[in-house]
Design a protein around this motif. Sequence first.
Motif, PDB file in Angstrom:
ATOM      1  N   GLU A 138       0.798  -1.234   0.000  1.00  0.00           N
ATOM      2  CA  GLU A 138       0.000   0.000   0.000  1.00  0.00           C
ATOM      3  C   GLU A 138       0.824   1.275   0.000  1.00  0.00           C
ATOM      4  N   ARG A 139       1.898   1.296   0.783  1.00  0.00           N
ATOM      5  CA  ARG A 139       2.693   2.533   0.869  1.00  0.00           C
ATOM      6  C   ARG A 139       3.372   2.822  -0.465  1.00  0.00           C
ATOM      7  N   GLN A 140       3.790   1.744  -1.138  1.00  0.00           N
ATOM      8  CA  GLN A 140       4.393   1.942  -2.467  1.00  0.00           C
ATOM      9  C   GLN A 140       3.357   2.493  -3.441  1.00  0.00           C
ATOM     10  N   ALA A 141       2.168   1.914  -3.390  1.00  0.00           N
ATOM     11  CA  ALA A 141       1.104   2.373  -4.297  1.00  0.00           C
ATOM     12  C   ALA A 141       0.780   3.840  -4.045  1.00  0.00           C
ATOM     13  N   GLN A 142       0.745   4.226  -2.778  1.00  0.00           N
ATOM     14  CA  GLN A 142       0.440   5.626  -2.453  1.00  0.00           C
ATOM     15  C   GLN A 142       1.538   6.555  -2.958  1.00  0.00           C
ATOM     16  N   ALA A 143       2.782   6.184  -2.678  1.00  0.00           N
ATOM     17  CA  ALA A 143       3.898   7.048  -3.081  1.00  0.00           C
ATOM     18  C   ALA A 143       3.972   7.188  -4.597  1.00  0.00           C
ATOM     19  N   VAL A 144       3.835   6.067  -5.289  1.00  0.00           N
ATOM     20  CA  VAL A 144       3.904   6.099  -6.758  1.00  0.00           C
ATOM     21  C   VAL A 144       2.761   6.931  -7.330  1.00  0.00           C
ATOM     22  N   SER A 145       1.573   6.750  -6.805  1.00  0.00           N
ATOM     23  CA  SER A 145       0.437   7.484  -7.373  1.00  0.00           C
ATOM     24  C   SER A 145       0.544   8.980  -7.087  1.00  0.00           C
ATOM     25  N   LEU A 146       0.996   9.335  -5.884  1.00  0.00           N
ATOM     26  CA  LEU A 146       1.130  10.770  -5.579  1.00  0.00           C
ATOM     27  C   LEU A 146       2.211  11.411  -6.455  1.00  0.00           C
ATOM     28  N   ARG A 147       3.253  10.632  -6.751  1.00  0.00           N
ATOM     29  CA  ARG A 147       4.351  11.184  -7.562  1.00  0.00           C
ATOM     30  C   ARG A 147       3.990  11.201  -9.049  1.00  0.00           C
ATOM     31  N   HIS A 148       3.555  10.061  -9.540  1.00  0.00           N
ATOM     32  CA  HIS A 148       3.411   9.934 -10.995  1.00  0.00           C
ATOM     33  C   HIS A 148       1.995  10.176 -11.523  1.00  0.00           C
TER      34      HIS A 148
END
Lengths: 198, 120
Positions: A138-148
């Motif tokens: 989940e944390r990866q998904a959040q970080a990636v979506s907020l960035r990209h």
Amino acid sequence: MNALPDPFAGAPDEALLVAYANGDGQAARYLTARLLPRILAQATRMLGNQTEAEDVAQDAMMRLWKIAPDWRQGEAQVSTWVYRVVSNLCTDRLRKRRGGVTLDQVAEPLDATPSVTAQIQTQARMTALSDALAQLPERQAQAVSLRHLEGLANPQIAQIMDISVRSVESLIARGKRALTELMAGRKAELGYDDDEPE
Amino acid sequence: MTMTNPNENMLDDLFAQARATAPAPSDDLMARVLADADAMLPCQPAAVAPQMGLWARLLDMIGGWPSVSGLAAATVAGVWVGVAPPSTVEDLTATMIGDEVSISLFSADLMLGAGALNDG
């Protein structure tokens, strides 16, 4: 509403939220006009599904109304809070989707004109991207979506996720690597083989 | 050294397409959100104080039970000073008034009157 002059023009979101907490119903209308489009866009990009995104958007706004009387002024920006809530609500939904049926069942149009076909392909790609996000921690998904998907800078993401910038960089790098692997097998299906021959 | 990975290119393209997705909120969604806002609009607190009884209001007026205990102590002290006045108070009274004045609660007239009634 747009025909009337905005009584809150230039005021920060927080001022509108405080006005709402003090019983000003008009403040809610203007705050909704400001925030809802961005919230809906964030949810749509993460979930790749309009209906789910609308539910998340309504839920996020509901949480905002609920927290209004207890909002501690000057501690956090409303936009940061909203990004965090939408991000969490979306990963909740993605978690439920994980292991379930993927949303590949895009209906075939009766009249497959080029524009309709392109639209369907775009929708299939967005759904595939969202399904791949659902496979990430989940944390990866959040970080990636907020960035990209949202195009935010790493320090802002760090604030939203309440972690260090270094952790954000690490999450994004690992998340993007995992996404690349997940999507690699779907190139042909998503119409990328012809565009970019290996 | 940077290598172009076709899979990464695909991902970047997907990200770009996603970023271009910005649906406008439908009227229905807007109405749902505003209905929620109206339903949860914090009300002005209704300042209705509970109605207090007479004794409660009197008590409140003089400052509550601590004041009552103070009043009771002062009353007892006053009675005691009246019954057995300290010598300083007696001296002060004599100075202020000039003479000691004693008033008997059981005056001779009253006693005589009572006696007359008895006799009659």
